[in-house]
Design a protein around this motif. Structure first.
Motif, mmCIF file in Angstrom:
data_model
loop_
_atom_site.group_PDB
_atom_site.id
_atom_site.type_symbol
_atom_site.label_atom_id
_atom_site.label_comp_id
_atom_site.label_asym_id
_atom_site.label_seq_id
_atom_site.Cartn_x
_atom_site.Cartn_y
_atom_site.Cartn_z
ATOM 1 N N ILE A 1 34.383 107.265 58.833
ATOM 2 C CA ILE A 1 34.708 108.119 60.125
ATOM 3 C C ILE A 1 34.823 107.177 61.276
ATOM 4 C CG2 ILE A 1 33.580 109.581 61.765
ATOM 5 C CD1 ILE A 1 31.873 110.890 59.254
ATOM 6 N N GLU A 2 34.044 106.169 61.188
ATOM 7 C CA GLU A 2 34.036 105.113 62.609
ATOM 8 C C GLU A 2 35.470 104.581 62.701
ATOM 9 O OE1 GLU A 2 31.570 105.599 60.510
ATOM 10 O OE2 GLU A 2 29.885 106.295 61.667
ATOM 11 N N ASP A 3 35.769 104.015 61.507
ATOM 12 C CA ASP A 3 37.238 103.377 61.306
ATOM 13 C C ASP A 3 38.128 104.387 61.653
ATOM 14 O OD1 ASP A 3 35.797 101.256 60.168
ATOM 15 O OD2 ASP A 3 36.306 101.607 58.261
ATOM 16 N N VAL A 4 38.224 105.483 61.258
ATOM 17 C CA VAL A 4 39.415 106.360 61.908
ATOM 18 C C VAL A 4 39.207 106.671 63.340
ATOM 19 C CG1 VAL A 4 40.327 108.816 61.525
ATOM 20 C CG2 VAL A 4 38.971 107.629 59.579
ATOM 21 N N HIS B 1 48.576 111.299 66.395
ATOM 22 C CA HIS B 1 48.465 110.931 67.974
ATOM 23 C C HIS B 1 49.947 110.524 68.391
ATOM 24 C CE1 HIS B 1 43.862 110.747 67.816
ATOM 25 N NE2 HIS B 1 44.325 111.792 67.888
ATOM 26 N N GLY B 2 50.607 109.849 67.356
ATOM 27 C CA GLY B 2 52.065 109.596 67.844
ATOM 28 C C GLY B 2 52.984 110.767 68.177
ATOM 29 N N ALA B 3 52.468 111.907 67.801
ATOM 30 C CA ALA B 3 53.182 113.121 68.205
ATOM 31 C C ALA B 3 52.461 113.865 69.248
ATOM 32 C CB ALA B 3 53.328 113.995 67.027
ATOM 33 N N GLY B 4 51.452 113.264 69.736
ATOM 34 C CA GLY B 4 50.578 114.025 70.737
ATOM 35 C C GLY B 4 49.815 115.199 70.097
ATOM 36 N N SER B 5 49.403 115.086 68.911
ATOM 37 C CA SER B 5 48.781 116.340 68.375
ATOM 38 C C SER B 5 47.026 115.741 68.001
ATOM 39 C CB SER B 5 49.411 116.734 67.169
ATOM 40 O OG SER B 5 48.572 117.989 66.590
ATOM 41 N N LEU B 6 46.616 116.606 67.250
ATOM 42 C CA LEU B 6 45.264 116.467 67.024
ATOM 43 C C LEU B 6 44.807 116.509 65.645
ATOM 44 C CD1 LEU B 6 42.627 118.424 69.305
ATOM 45 C CD2 LEU B 6 42.334 118.109 66.682
ATOM 46 N N ASN C 1 44.095 107.295 69.190
ATOM 47 C CA ASN C 1 44.669 107.174 70.515
ATOM 48 C C ASN C 1 45.000 108.753 71.132
ATOM 49 O OD1 ASN C 1 46.020 105.922 72.490
ATOM 50 N ND2 ASN C 1 48.155 106.264 71.523
ATOM 51 N N GLY C 2 43.820 109.352 70.819
ATOM 52 C CA GLY C 2 44.088 110.793 71.395
ATOM 53 C C GLY C 2 42.794 111.540 70.654
ATOM 54 N N PRO C 3 42.838 112.860 71.010
ATOM 55 C CA PRO C 3 41.599 113.736 70.426
ATOM 56 C C PRO C 3 41.420 113.954 68.999
ATOM 57 C CG PRO C 3 43.466 114.892 71.375
ATOM 58 C CD PRO C 3 43.876 113.593 71.491
ATOM 59 N N TRP C 4 40.347 113.899 68.402
ATOM 60 C CA TRP C 4 40.103 114.376 67.059
ATOM 61 C C TRP C 4 38.847 115.277 67.097
ATOM 62 C CZ3 TRP C 4 35.981 112.321 64.375
ATOM 63 C CH2 TRP C 4 35.201 111.077 64.827
ATOM 64 N N TRP C 5 38.886 115.954 65.805
ATOM 65 C CA TRP C 5 37.639 116.704 65.787
ATOM 66 C C TRP C 5 37.275 116.487 64.424
ATOM 67 C CZ3 TRP C 5 40.332 122.146 67.010
ATOM 68 C CH2 TRP C 5 40.494 122.273 68.527
ATOM 69 N N LEU D 1 44.576 108.909 48.710
ATOM 70 C CA LEU D 1 45.414 109.400 47.706
ATOM 71 C C LEU D 1 46.742 109.440 47.744
ATOM 72 C CD1 LEU D 1 43.192 112.108 45.905
ATOM 73 C CD2 LEU D 1 43.325 109.774 45.330
ATOM 74 N N ALA D 2 47.115 109.704 49.191
ATOM 75 C CA ALA D 2 48.380 109.647 49.606
ATOM 76 C C ALA D 2 49.029 108.430 49.958
ATOM 77 C CB ALA D 2 48.646 110.874 50.621
ATOM 78 N N HIS D 3 48.093 107.431 50.666
ATOM 79 C CA HIS D 3 48.382 106.280 51.283
ATOM 80 C C HIS D 3 47.516 105.485 51.472
ATOM 81 C CE1 HIS D 3 49.749 103.870 54.740
ATOM 82 N NE2 HIS D 3 51.050 103.997 54.533
ATOM 83 N N PRO D 4 47.663 104.069 51.224
ATOM 84 C CA PRO D 4 46.717 103.084 51.262
ATOM 85 C C PRO D 4 45.509 102.973 52.538
ATOM 86 C CG PRO D 4 48.860 101.985 50.697
ATOM 87 C CD PRO D 4 48.836 103.509 50.809
ATOM 88 N N ASP D 5 46.191 103.378 53.450
ATOM 89 C CA ASP D 5 45.399 103.448 54.738
ATOM 90 C C ASP D 5 44.918 104.812 55.106
ATOM 91 O OD1 ASP D 5 46.194 100.772 55.211
ATOM 92 O OD2 ASP D 5 47.873 101.519 56.530
ATOM 93 N N GLY D 6 45.199 105.734 54.291
ATOM 94 C CA GLY D 6 44.359 106.987 54.257
ATOM 95 C C GLY D 6 44.221 107.450 55.625
ATOM 96 N N GLU D 7 43.368 108.066 56.049
ATOM 97 C CA GLU D 7 43.157 108.899 57.383
ATOM 98 C C GLU D 7 43.272 107.995 58.678
ATOM 99 O OE1 GLU D 7 41.035 108.931 54.842
ATOM 100 O OE2 GLU D 7 41.069 111.137 54.238
ATOM 101 N N VAL D 8 43.266 106.655 58.474
ATOM 102 C CA VAL D 8 43.712 105.834 59.639
ATOM 103 C C VAL D 8 45.290 105.949 59.943
ATOM 104 C CG1 VAL D 8 43.804 103.543 60.278
ATOM 105 C CG2 VAL D 8 41.869 104.258 59.460
ATOM 106 N N ALA D 9 46.192 105.853 58.721
ATOM 107 C CA ALA D 9 47.369 106.162 59.169
ATOM 108 C C ALA D 9 47.646 107.579 59.564
ATOM 109 C CB ALA D 9 48.047 105.794 57.797
ATOM 110 N N THR D 10 46.986 108.455 58.979
ATOM 111 C CA THR D 10 47.201 109.881 59.415
ATOM 112 C C THR D 10 46.948 110.230 61.194
ATOM 113 O OG1 THR D 10 46.262 110.487 57.413
ATOM 114 C CG2 THR D 10 46.535 112.387 58.697
ATOM 115 N N ILE D 11 45.670 109.553 61.323
ATOM 116 C CA ILE D 11 45.426 109.920 62.983
ATOM 117 C C ILE D 11 46.471 109.071 63.956
ATOM 118 C CG2 ILE D 11 43.805 107.767 63.210
ATOM 119 C CD1 ILE D 11 42.025 110.296 64.559
ATOM 120 N N ARG D 12 46.919 107.943 63.267
ATOM 121 C CA ARG D 12 47.865 107.216 64.155
ATOM 122 C C ARG D 12 49.261 107.978 64.290
ATOM 123 N NH1 ARG D 12 46.458 101.628 61.352
ATOM 124 N NH2 ARG D 12 45.109 100.581 63.133
#
Ligand SMILES: Cc1cc2nc3c(=O)[nH]c(=O)nc-3n(C[C@H](O)[C@H](O)[C@H](O)COP(=O)(O)O)c2cc1C
Length: 347
Positions: free
Chosen positions: A112-115, A96-101, A120-124, A82-93
């Motif tokens: 889930i598998e696409d995210v 991880h660009g900021a070294g967060s989770l 490029n780092g940890p996720w829960w 709803l916020a961005h066409p790439d959704g959570e794929v953009a969020t996780i990038r």
């Protein structure tokens, strides 16, 4: 509020369709818990220590074996497409660009598998138990198989509270069911099957501890509940009132944190969310005994404003703001806070 976060929130408000903005922004009931969340952090004051060499400040922390650039994570929030066409794929990038989770929501709008493939780092993974009880569990297993480093069971949502500003969730069926449809038994209405399970019990929490990763309990506001979750096998506690979206008039997390920290007594990490909008909010949470914080809406605004780059910019700005706060408070790292750094104002 930190300037970058305020600017992104403004940009998001101008850019998002009204119903999407309202879906993200709203709280439940009369929005009393929502209104109090950010203000509650500001009622605390610092007792800074002087005389320390603060030439080098390091905001990094280690959480469940993951090294993070700052003690601030992206909270689980639903439907990022709803916020961005790439959704959570953009969020996780961006995260991880900021070294967060990123804590990926059960109600994410990408597979889930696409995210996971974009990580490029940890996720829960945040778990909702759903009315058709096999579905939430299967989705949680898929997340662990895809690389989630921990599960976060949200325990404050046996029902989804009514949101005053909303006629409904402005999301299409594809996004809503993207991770659920394949697990819905034949002949059952998928929307009915994927409403909340009203029996999100300590037994359910215990069951998840058998999935092979640490399990955190999210939505804890009381010391006795925190201890019960630990007894059920929780490896961490998230103090949260769901950003003021569940029980309205629930106590502000800034005020609940101390009781939970005291009860947990260092046995497991304690995280907190709700109204965190600046480095000094983070510093207050750390001073009250939290190991890390999570941000919900600021990440959504950042994503809507500038995509992955916006999310990175938000977290980078928060890290810099925290670094300044640490130095001025007389600390060079989150682990080295002066004792008794935070005190509550009487006003
Ligand atoms: C739009 C929106 C959707 C949310 N969706 C979820 C969710 O799917 N699962 C969950 O555990 N919490 C969810 N939350 C709550 C957040 O994880 C978090 O507790 C809260 O947003 C923190 O408060 P803040 O937005 O003031 O930072 C959601 C919050 C918002 C604003």
């Amino acid at each position: 509020m930190l300037r970058v976060l305020a600017e992104q929130a403004e940009k998001a408000a101008a850019r998002l369709p009204r119903e999407v903005y309202d879906y993200y922004a709203t709280g439940s009931g009369d929005e009393i818990a929502l209104d109090e969340a950010a203000a509650a952090w500001r009622r605390y004051r610092f007792r800074p220590r002087i005389g320390l060499d603060t030439t080098t400040i390091d905001t990094a922390v280690r959480l469940f074996g993951s090294d993070l650039a700052l003690p601030a994570l992206a909270a689980p929030t639903a439907f990022h497409r709803l916020a961005h066409p790439d959704g959570e794929v953009a969020t996780i990038r961006g995260v991880h660009g900021a070294g967060s989770l990123l804590v990926l929501s059960s109600r994410c709008s990408r597979r889930i598998e696409d995210v996971a493939a974009a990580a490029n780092g940890p996720w829960w993974f945040q778990v909702y138990l759903l009315a058709e009880t096999s579905i939430g569990r299967r989705v949680a297993r898929r997340a662990v198989d895809a690389g989630a480093g921990a599960l976060v069971l949200t325990m404050d949502t046996p029902y989804t509270a009514v949101k005053k500003r909303l006629a409904g969730v402005p999301v299409d069926d594809d996004q809503y069911l993207v991770n659920f449809a394949e697990h819905v038994p034949a002949g059952i209405d998928p929307f009915q099957a994927t409403t909340q399970d009203p029996a999100c019990t300590l037994d359910a929490l215990h069951e998840l501890t058998g999935y092979g990763v640490p399990v955190l309990a999210k939505g804890v506001l009381r010391g006795d509940d925190a201890l019960a979750c630990l007894d059920a096998g929780a490896a961490g506690i998230v103090v949260s009132n769901h950003g003021g979206r569940q029980l309205d008039r629930a106590v502000a997390t800034a005020d609940a944190l101390g009781e939970v920290v005291e009860a947990v007594a260092g046995r497991v990490p304690v995280l907190v969310d709700g109204g965190i909008r600046s480095g000094l909010d983070v510093l207050t949470a750390l001073g009250l005994g939290a190991d890390a914080v999570l941000l919900g809406r600021p990440i959504l605004w950042a994503l809507a404003a500038d995509g992955a780059a916006g999310v990175t910019a938000a977290l980078d700005a928060l890290r810099d703001d925290l670094a300044e706060g640490l130095a001025l408070a007389g600390a060079t790292s989150p682990a080295g806070l002066p004792p008794g750094l935070v005190t509550r104002t009487t006003a």
